[in-house]
Design an enzyme around this catalytic site. Structure first.
Site, PDB file in Angstrom:
ATOM      1  N   ASP A  95      14.168 -10.931  10.350  1.00 33.75           N
ATOM      2  CA  ASP A  95      14.257 -12.386  10.389  1.00 33.75           C
ATOM      3  C   ASP A  95      15.694 -12.753  10.762  1.00 33.75           C
ATOM      4  O   ASP A  95      16.530 -11.876  10.971  1.00 33.75           O
ATOM      5  CB  ASP A  95      13.813 -12.997   9.069  1.00 33.75           C
ATOM      6  CG  ASP A  95      14.762 -12.676   7.930  1.00 33.75           C
ATOM      7  OD1 ASP A  95      15.798 -12.006   8.173  1.00 33.75           O
ATOM      8  OD2 ASP A  95      14.481 -13.087   6.800  1.00 33.75           O
ATOM      9  N   ASP A 268       3.912 -12.127   6.941  1.00 32.91           N
ATOM     10  CA  ASP A 268       4.719 -11.336   6.009  1.00 32.91           C
ATOM     11  C   ASP A 268       4.801 -12.121   4.719  1.00 32.91           C
ATOM     12  O   ASP A 268       4.734 -13.351   4.733  1.00 32.91           O
ATOM     13  CB  ASP A 268       6.140 -11.108   6.540  1.00 32.91           C
ATOM     14  CG  ASP A 268       7.027 -12.323   6.281  1.00 32.91           C
ATOM     15  OD1 ASP A 268       6.922 -13.297   7.039  1.00 32.91           O
ATOM     16  OD2 ASP A 268       7.784 -12.315   5.296  1.00 32.91           O
ATOM     17  N   CYS A 306     -10.978   1.993  -2.779  1.00 39.15           N
ATOM     18  CA  CYS A 306      -9.622   1.971  -2.236  1.00 39.15           C
ATOM     19  C   CYS A 306      -9.089   3.389  -2.066  1.00 39.15           C
ATOM     20  O   CYS A 306      -9.146   4.189  -2.994  1.00 39.15           O
ATOM     21  CB  CYS A 306      -8.705   1.165  -3.154  1.00 39.15           C
ATOM     22  SG  CYS A 306      -7.008   1.112  -2.553  1.00 39.15           S
ATOM     23  N   CYS A 308      -6.020   4.323  -1.740  1.00 46.87           N
ATOM     24  CA  CYS A 308      -4.580   4.463  -2.029  1.00 46.87           C
ATOM     25  C   CYS A 308      -4.330   5.436  -3.183  1.00 46.87           C
ATOM     26  O   CYS A 308      -5.225   5.771  -3.938  1.00 46.87           O
ATOM     27  CB  CYS A 308      -3.964   3.093  -2.322  1.00 46.87           C
ATOM     28  SG  CYS A 308      -3.999   2.603  -4.051  1.00 46.87           S
ATOM     29  N   CYS A 311      -5.171   4.412  -6.804  1.00 44.03           N
ATOM     30  CA  CYS A 311      -6.585   4.447  -7.156  1.00 44.03           C
ATOM     31  C   CYS A 311      -7.108   5.864  -7.385  1.00 44.03           C
ATOM     32  O   CYS A 311      -8.299   6.059  -7.635  1.00 44.03           O
ATOM     33  CB  CYS A 311      -7.404   3.672  -6.125  1.00 44.03           C
ATOM     34  SG  CYS A 311      -7.085   1.896  -6.247  1.00 44.03           S
ATOM     35  N   HIS A 336      -0.762   0.009  -4.028  1.00 43.74           N
ATOM     36  CA  HIS A 336      -2.141  -0.500  -3.994  1.00 43.74           C
ATOM     37  C   HIS A 336      -2.198  -1.868  -3.305  1.00 43.74           C
ATOM     38  O   HIS A 336      -3.062  -2.112  -2.462  1.00 43.74           O
ATOM     39  CB  HIS A 336      -2.729  -0.613  -5.402  1.00 43.74           C
ATOM     40  CG  HIS A 336      -4.039  -1.327  -5.405  1.00 43.74           C
ATOM     41  ND1 HIS A 336      -5.227  -0.712  -5.074  1.00 43.74           N
ATOM     42  CD2 HIS A 336      -4.346  -2.640  -5.606  1.00 43.74           C
ATOM     43  CE1 HIS A 336      -6.203  -1.601  -5.098  1.00 43.74           C
ATOM     44  NE2 HIS A 336      -5.701  -2.788  -5.413  1.00 43.74           N
TER      45      HIS A 336
END
Ligand SMILES: [Zn+2]
Length: 374
Positions: A95, A268, A306, A308, A311, A336
Protein backbone atom coordinates in the site's frame (compact mmCIF):
# COMPACT_ATOMS: atom_id res chain seq x y z
CA UNK A 1 2.64 -0.98 -19.09
CA UNK A 2 5.10 -3.81 -19.72
CA UNK A 3 3.91 -7.31 -20.63
CA UNK A 4 5.11 -8.45 -17.21
CA UNK A 5 1.75 -7.36 -15.86
CA UNK A 6 -1.47 -8.50 -17.50
CA UNK A 7 -5.07 -8.83 -16.45
CA UNK A 8 -7.36 -11.19 -18.27
CA UNK A 9 -11.10 -11.38 -17.70
CA UNK A 10 -12.02 -15.03 -18.19
CA UNK A 11 -15.72 -14.88 -17.50
CA UNK A 12 -18.49 -12.88 -15.92
CA UNK A 13 -21.32 -14.72 -14.14
CA UNK A 14 -24.50 -14.59 -16.22
CA UNK A 15 -26.67 -13.45 -13.29
CA UNK A 16 -24.54 -10.76 -11.63
CA UNK A 17 -21.34 -8.73 -12.02
CA UNK A 18 -19.05 -11.35 -10.42
CA UNK A 19 -15.86 -11.78 -12.47
CA UNK A 20 -13.46 -14.67 -12.87
CA UNK A 21 -10.09 -13.36 -13.98
CA UNK A 22 -6.34 -13.94 -13.98
CA UNK A 23 -3.59 -11.52 -13.04
CA UNK A 24 -0.12 -12.13 -14.44
CA UNK A 25 2.73 -10.48 -12.57
CA UNK A 26 6.51 -10.68 -12.76
CA UNK A 27 6.41 -13.26 -9.96
CA UNK A 28 3.55 -15.44 -11.02
CA UNK A 29 -0.12 -15.73 -11.67
CA UNK A 30 -2.99 -14.80 -9.35
CA UNK A 31 -6.42 -16.36 -9.85
CA UNK A 32 -9.22 -13.84 -9.27
CA UNK A 33 -11.22 -13.08 -7.26
CA UNK A 34 -8.69 -13.39 -4.46
CA UNK A 35 -8.02 -12.41 -0.86
CA UNK A 36 -4.59 -11.06 0.15
CA UNK A 37 -3.47 -11.75 3.73
CA UNK A 38 -1.91 -8.72 5.40
CA UNK A 39 1.81 -8.95 6.15
CA UNK A 40 2.16 -5.54 7.72
CA UNK A 41 5.80 -5.58 8.79
CA UNK A 42 7.20 -8.14 6.37
CA UNK A 43 5.32 -11.07 7.90
CA UNK A 44 1.78 -12.26 8.30
CA UNK A 45 1.89 -12.31 12.10
CA UNK A 46 2.96 -15.71 13.36
CA UNK A 47 2.89 -17.47 10.00
CA UNK A 48 6.12 -18.55 8.35
CA UNK A 49 5.98 -18.22 4.54
CA UNK A 50 5.94 -21.98 3.92
CA UNK A 51 2.84 -22.30 6.08
CA UNK A 52 1.34 -19.23 4.45
CA UNK A 53 1.70 -20.86 1.07
CA UNK A 54 -0.17 -23.93 2.36
CA UNK A 55 -3.23 -21.76 3.10
CA UNK A 56 -3.66 -21.17 -0.63
CA UNK A 57 -2.64 -17.51 -0.42
CA UNK A 58 -1.46 -16.33 -3.83
CA UNK A 59 -0.46 -12.75 -3.08
CA UNK A 60 0.46 -10.97 0.16
CA UNK A 61 0.23 -7.34 1.19
CA UNK A 62 2.99 -5.34 2.88
CA UNK A 63 2.62 -1.93 4.51
CA UNK A 64 4.79 0.90 3.24
CA UNK A 65 4.26 3.03 6.33
CA UNK A 66 5.48 0.35 8.74
CA UNK A 67 8.38 -0.80 6.57
CA UNK A 68 9.66 2.74 5.91
CA UNK A 69 9.86 3.29 9.69
CA UNK A 70 11.36 -0.10 10.49
CA UNK A 71 13.69 -1.40 9.14
CA UNK A 72 13.62 1.40 6.52
CA UNK A 73 13.26 0.87 2.79
CA UNK A 74 17.00 1.22 2.07
CA UNK A 75 17.77 -1.78 4.24
CA UNK A 76 15.07 -3.84 2.54
CA UNK A 77 16.30 -2.74 -0.90
CA UNK A 78 19.95 -3.45 -0.07
CA UNK A 79 19.00 -6.92 1.15
CA UNK A 80 17.40 -7.76 -2.18
CA UNK A 81 13.90 -6.28 -1.86
CA UNK A 82 10.87 -7.30 0.15
CA UNK A 83 10.43 -10.73 -1.50
CA UNK A 84 14.00 -11.73 -0.78
CA UNK A 85 13.95 -10.12 2.67
CA UNK A 86 10.91 -12.06 3.91
CA UNK A 87 11.23 -15.18 1.77
CA UNK A 88 7.91 -14.91 -0.08
CA UNK A 89 8.67 -15.39 -3.77
CA UNK A 90 5.13 -15.06 -5.05
CA UNK A 91 3.32 -11.83 -5.91
CA UNK A 92 3.21 -9.04 -3.37
CA UNK A 93 1.43 -5.69 -3.13
CA UNK A 94 2.42 -2.70 -1.03
CA UNK A 95 0.00 0.00 0.00
CA UNK A 96 1.10 3.62 -0.21
CA UNK A 97 0.98 4.69 3.42
CA UNK A 98 -2.05 6.92 2.93
CA UNK A 99 -4.34 4.84 5.10
CA UNK A 100 -1.84 4.41 7.96
CA UNK A 101 -1.21 8.15 8.09
CA UNK A 102 -4.94 8.50 8.61
CA UNK A 103 -5.30 5.65 11.12
CA UNK A 104 -2.02 5.40 13.03
CA UNK A 105 0.32 8.33 12.72
CA UNK A 106 -0.01 11.62 14.44
CA UNK A 107 -0.66 13.67 11.36
CA UNK A 108 0.70 17.14 11.85
CA UNK A 109 0.03 18.64 8.46
CA UNK A 110 -1.45 17.66 5.13
CA UNK A 111 -0.86 20.03 2.24
CA UNK A 112 -0.67 19.91 -1.53
CA UNK A 113 2.97 18.88 -1.43
CA UNK A 114 2.37 15.93 0.89
CA UNK A 115 1.83 14.91 4.50
CA UNK A 116 3.98 15.68 7.51
CA UNK A 117 3.49 13.32 10.41
CA UNK A 118 5.03 11.99 13.58
CA UNK A 119 6.02 8.34 13.72
CA UNK A 120 3.76 6.35 16.07
CA UNK A 121 6.92 4.55 17.26
CA UNK A 122 9.33 7.28 18.31
CA UNK A 123 7.55 10.54 17.49
CA UNK A 124 10.08 11.62 14.87
CA UNK A 125 8.82 13.97 12.20
CA UNK A 126 8.60 12.53 8.69
CA UNK A 127 7.38 13.85 5.38
CA UNK A 128 5.60 11.61 2.92
CA UNK A 129 4.85 12.96 -0.54
CA UNK A 130 3.41 11.12 -3.56
CA UNK A 131 6.92 10.97 -5.08
CA UNK A 132 8.45 9.65 -1.87
CA UNK A 133 5.75 6.99 -1.46
CA UNK A 134 6.46 5.81 -5.03
CA UNK A 135 10.22 5.75 -4.37
CA UNK A 136 9.80 3.79 -1.14
CA UNK A 137 7.53 1.26 -2.84
CA UNK A 138 10.02 0.91 -5.69
CA UNK A 139 12.75 0.24 -3.14
CA UNK A 140 10.57 -2.39 -1.45
CA UNK A 141 9.96 -3.85 -4.90
CA UNK A 142 6.50 -5.41 -4.64
CA UNK A 143 4.80 -6.50 -7.88
CA UNK A 144 1.95 -4.07 -7.30
CA UNK A 145 2.29 -0.61 -5.75
CA UNK A 146 -0.47 1.81 -4.81
CA UNK A 147 -0.70 5.54 -5.46
CA UNK A 148 -0.47 7.82 -2.44
CA UNK A 149 -3.98 8.96 -1.55
CA UNK A 150 -5.63 11.33 0.90
CA UNK A 151 -7.81 9.27 3.26
CA UNK A 152 -10.18 11.07 5.61
CA UNK A 153 -12.52 9.97 8.39
CA UNK A 154 -16.19 9.28 7.70
CA UNK A 155 -18.67 10.77 8.22
CA UNK A 156 -17.25 14.12 7.14
CA UNK A 157 -18.47 17.35 5.55
CA UNK A 158 -18.98 17.06 1.80
CA UNK A 159 -16.55 19.86 0.99
CA UNK A 160 -13.82 18.10 3.01
CA UNK A 161 -14.51 14.82 1.21
CA UNK A 162 -14.44 16.61 -2.13
CA UNK A 163 -11.13 18.33 -1.32
CA UNK A 164 -9.53 15.03 -0.33
CA UNK A 165 -10.86 13.33 -3.46
CA UNK A 166 -9.52 16.08 -5.72
CA UNK A 167 -6.15 15.98 -3.98
CA UNK A 168 -6.13 12.20 -4.45
CA UNK A 169 -6.60 12.80 -8.19
CA UNK A 170 -3.73 15.30 -8.39
CA UNK A 171 -1.52 13.00 -6.35
CA UNK A 172 -2.38 10.06 -8.64
CA UNK A 173 -1.02 12.06 -11.59
CA UNK A 174 2.17 12.82 -9.64
CA UNK A 175 2.56 9.16 -8.64
CA UNK A 176 2.12 8.04 -12.23
CA UNK A 177 4.83 10.49 -13.36
CA UNK A 178 7.21 9.42 -10.58
CA UNK A 179 6.83 5.69 -11.21
CA UNK A 180 9.77 4.08 -13.03
CA UNK A 181 9.94 0.35 -12.25
CA UNK A 182 8.94 -1.73 -15.25
CA UNK A 183 8.40 -4.86 -13.19
CA UNK A 184 5.95 -3.12 -10.86
CA UNK A 185 2.36 -2.19 -11.68
CA UNK A 186 0.89 0.90 -10.04
CA UNK A 187 -2.80 0.93 -9.09
CA UNK A 188 -4.87 4.10 -8.68
CA UNK A 189 -7.25 4.58 -5.73
CA UNK A 190 -10.79 5.92 -5.97
CA UNK A 191 -11.79 8.14 -3.01
CA UNK A 192 -14.91 10.21 -2.37
CA UNK A 193 -16.38 9.03 0.92
CA UNK A 194 -19.98 7.87 0.64
CA UNK A 195 -20.81 10.60 -1.89
CA UNK A 196 -21.67 8.62 -4.96
CA UNK A 197 -21.21 11.44 -7.46
CA UNK A 198 -17.75 12.20 -6.04
CA UNK A 199 -16.81 8.53 -6.26
CA UNK A 200 -18.01 8.45 -9.85
CA UNK A 201 -16.13 11.59 -10.82
CA UNK A 202 -12.97 10.22 -9.20
CA UNK A 203 -13.39 6.86 -10.98
CA UNK A 204 -13.99 8.56 -14.35
CA UNK A 205 -10.94 10.79 -14.06
CA UNK A 206 -8.68 7.98 -12.90
CA UNK A 207 -9.97 5.67 -15.64
CA UNK A 208 -8.88 8.27 -18.20
CA UNK A 209 -5.31 8.05 -16.83
CA UNK A 210 -5.12 4.38 -17.86
CA UNK A 211 -3.60 2.79 -14.76
CA UNK A 212 -3.00 -1.00 -14.92
CA UNK A 213 -5.39 -1.52 -11.98
CA UNK A 214 -7.89 0.33 -9.79
CA UNK A 215 -8.63 0.27 -6.10
CA UNK A 216 -11.53 1.58 -4.08
CA UNK A 217 -10.21 3.06 -0.85
CA UNK A 218 -11.53 4.83 2.21
CA UNK A 219 -14.37 2.37 2.88
CA UNK A 220 -15.01 0.02 5.80
CA UNK A 221 -14.12 2.83 8.19
CA UNK A 222 -17.24 2.61 10.34
CA UNK A 223 -20.09 3.04 7.85
CA UNK A 224 -22.95 0.51 7.62
CA UNK A 225 -22.27 -2.42 5.27
CA UNK A 226 -25.19 -1.41 3.06
CA UNK A 227 -23.72 2.09 2.65
CA UNK A 228 -20.50 0.53 1.43
CA UNK A 229 -22.35 -1.78 -0.97
CA UNK A 230 -24.34 1.16 -2.36
CA UNK A 231 -21.10 3.00 -2.87
CA UNK A 232 -19.65 0.02 -4.75
CA UNK A 233 -22.78 -0.14 -6.91
CA UNK A 234 -22.19 3.46 -7.91
CA UNK A 235 -18.43 3.18 -8.46
CA UNK A 236 -17.60 -0.19 -10.00
CA UNK A 237 -19.48 0.30 -13.29
CA UNK A 238 -17.31 3.39 -13.92
CA UNK A 239 -14.04 1.44 -13.77
CA UNK A 240 -12.54 -0.14 -16.90
CA UNK A 241 -13.74 -3.71 -17.46
CA UNK A 242 -10.31 -4.87 -18.62
CA UNK A 243 -8.46 -3.86 -15.44
CA UNK A 244 -8.39 -5.53 -12.00
CA UNK A 245 -10.42 -3.92 -9.18
CA UNK A 246 -9.24 -4.01 -5.59
CA UNK A 247 -11.41 -3.13 -2.58
CA UNK A 248 -8.97 -1.99 0.10
CA UNK A 249 -9.18 -3.11 3.72
CA UNK A 250 -12.38 -5.13 3.33
CA UNK A 251 -13.66 -7.17 5.10
CA UNK A 252 -15.94 -9.80 6.62
CA UNK A 253 -16.69 -12.97 4.64
CA UNK A 254 -20.06 -11.41 3.73
CA UNK A 255 -18.31 -8.22 2.55
CA UNK A 256 -16.14 -10.34 0.26
CA UNK A 257 -19.16 -12.09 -1.23
CA UNK A 258 -20.97 -8.77 -1.74
CA UNK A 259 -17.89 -7.20 -3.27
CA UNK A 260 -17.35 -10.08 -5.71
CA UNK A 261 -21.04 -9.94 -6.66
CA UNK A 262 -20.52 -6.32 -7.74
CA UNK A 263 -17.33 -6.99 -9.71
CA UNK A 264 -14.45 -6.69 -7.21
CA UNK A 265 -11.43 -8.91 -7.92
CA UNK A 266 -9.10 -8.38 -4.94
CA UNK A 267 -9.44 -7.83 -1.19
CA UNK A 268 -7.23 -7.45 1.86
CA UNK A 269 -8.14 -7.24 5.52
CA UNK A 270 -6.64 -7.89 8.94
CA UNK A 271 -9.85 -9.57 10.11
CA UNK A 272 -8.92 -13.25 9.58
CA UNK A 273 -5.50 -12.78 11.19
CA UNK A 274 -6.53 -10.41 14.00
CA UNK A 275 -9.62 -12.44 14.92
CA UNK A 276 -7.53 -15.61 14.82
CA UNK A 277 -5.17 -14.14 17.38
CA UNK A 278 -8.23 -13.40 19.51
CA UNK A 279 -9.45 -17.02 19.53
CA UNK A 280 -12.13 -16.61 16.86
CA UNK A 281 -12.33 -19.05 13.96
CA UNK A 282 -14.32 -18.40 10.79
CA UNK A 283 -16.38 -21.40 9.71
CA UNK A 284 -19.21 -22.16 7.29
CA UNK A 285 -21.50 -22.25 10.33
CA UNK A 286 -20.47 -18.78 11.44
CA UNK A 287 -17.84 -17.61 13.94
CA UNK A 288 -16.51 -20.07 16.53
CA UNK A 289 -15.13 -18.62 19.79
CA UNK A 290 -12.61 -21.13 21.06
CA UNK A 291 -12.45 -19.72 24.58
CA UNK A 292 -16.04 -20.87 25.08
CA UNK A 293 -16.32 -23.68 27.66
CA UNK A 294 -18.48 -25.72 25.30
CA UNK A 295 -15.31 -26.74 23.42
CA UNK A 296 -13.47 -28.03 26.51
CA UNK A 297 -13.97 -31.70 25.55
CA UNK A 298 -14.82 -31.24 21.89
CA UNK A 299 -12.63 -33.63 19.91
CA UNK A 300 -13.82 -32.45 16.47
CA UNK A 301 -11.70 -30.25 14.20
CA UNK A 302 -12.70 -26.59 13.80
CA UNK A 303 -14.30 -27.56 10.52
CA UNK A 304 -14.76 -31.05 9.06
CA UNK A 305 -13.60 -30.48 5.51
CA UNK A 306 -10.87 -27.93 6.13
CA UNK A 307 -7.45 -29.07 4.91
CA UNK A 308 -5.48 -26.68 7.15
CA UNK A 309 -3.01 -27.71 9.86
CA UNK A 310 -5.18 -26.40 12.69
CA UNK A 311 -7.93 -28.77 11.62
CA UNK A 312 -5.64 -31.75 12.22
CA UNK A 313 -6.10 -30.93 15.93
CA UNK A 314 -9.23 -30.84 18.08
CA UNK A 315 -11.22 -27.81 19.18
CA UNK A 316 -10.42 -28.87 22.76
CA UNK A 317 -6.67 -28.71 22.07
CA UNK A 318 -6.85 -25.29 20.43
CA UNK A 319 -9.02 -24.02 23.29
CA UNK A 320 -6.39 -25.36 25.71
CA UNK A 321 -3.64 -23.47 23.84
CA UNK A 322 -5.59 -20.22 24.26
CA UNK A 323 -6.51 -20.73 27.90
CA UNK A 324 -2.85 -21.39 28.75
CA UNK A 325 -1.56 -18.52 26.62
CA UNK A 326 0.52 -20.74 24.35
CA UNK A 327 1.72 -18.95 21.19
CA UNK A 328 0.67 -21.87 19.00
CA UNK A 329 -3.02 -21.06 19.56
CA UNK A 330 -2.96 -17.72 17.70
CA UNK A 331 -0.73 -19.25 15.03
CA UNK A 332 -3.07 -22.17 14.33
CA UNK A 333 -6.20 -20.03 14.23
CA UNK A 334 -4.50 -17.51 11.95
CA UNK A 335 -3.66 -20.34 9.57
CA UNK A 336 -7.22 -21.69 9.72
CA UNK A 337 -8.78 -18.27 9.10
CA UNK A 338 -6.55 -17.41 6.15
CA UNK A 339 -7.32 -20.85 4.74
CA UNK A 340 -11.03 -20.14 5.29
CA UNK A 341 -10.83 -16.88 3.31
CA UNK A 342 -8.86 -18.62 0.54
CA UNK A 343 -11.44 -21.40 0.31
CA UNK A 344 -14.25 -18.85 0.26
CA UNK A 345 -12.66 -17.19 -2.78
CA UNK A 346 -11.83 -20.51 -4.42
CA UNK A 347 -15.50 -21.50 -4.09
CA UNK A 348 -16.48 -18.14 -5.57
CA UNK A 349 -14.18 -18.70 -8.57
CA UNK A 350 -15.72 -22.12 -9.24
CA UNK A 351 -19.26 -20.79 -8.82
CA UNK A 352 -18.65 -17.94 -11.30
CA UNK A 353 -17.33 -20.42 -13.84
CA UNK A 354 -20.68 -22.26 -13.57
CA UNK A 355 -22.86 -19.11 -13.50
CA UNK A 356 -24.04 -20.06 -10.02
CA UNK A 357 -22.41 -17.34 -7.96
CA UNK A 358 -25.71 -16.07 -6.51
CA UNK A 359 -26.59 -19.61 -5.35
CA UNK A 360 -23.16 -19.87 -3.80
CA UNK A 361 -23.80 -16.67 -1.83
CA UNK A 362 -27.19 -17.98 -0.63
CA UNK A 363 -25.60 -21.23 0.56
CA UNK A 364 -22.89 -19.38 2.48
CA UNK A 365 -25.33 -16.96 4.09
CA UNK A 366 -27.59 -19.85 5.18
CA UNK A 367 -24.62 -21.65 6.75
CA UNK A 368 -23.37 -18.56 8.61
CA UNK A 369 -26.88 -17.90 9.94
CA UNK A 370 -27.25 -21.49 11.22
CA UNK A 371 -24.61 -21.18 13.97
CA UNK A 372 -22.18 -23.84 15.22
CA UNK A 373 -24.05 -27.17 15.58
CA UNK A 374 -24.00 -28.88 18.99
ZN1 LIG B 1 -8.91 -25.36 9.25
Amino acid sequence: MPDLFQYQLLRQDRHCQARRGVLKTARGVVQLPTFMPVGTRGTVKGVEVGLLEETGAQIVLGNTYHLMLRPGEEIVRDLGGLHEFCGWNKPMLTDSGGFQLFSLAQLTKIAEEGAVFRSHIDGRKIELTPERSVAIQEALGADIAMVFDHVIALPNARDKIEDAMERTLRWAVRCQKAHTREDQAQFAIVQGGLERDLRQRCADELAALDFPGYAIGGLSVGEEPQEMYDCLDATLPRLPVNKPRYLMGVGTPADLLEGVKRGVDMFDCVMPTRNGRNAMAFTDSGPMRLRNARYERDDRPLEENCPCRACRRSRAYIRHLFTTGEMLGPILLTIHNITYYQRLMEGARQAIEQDRYLDYCREKYAGWASGIPE
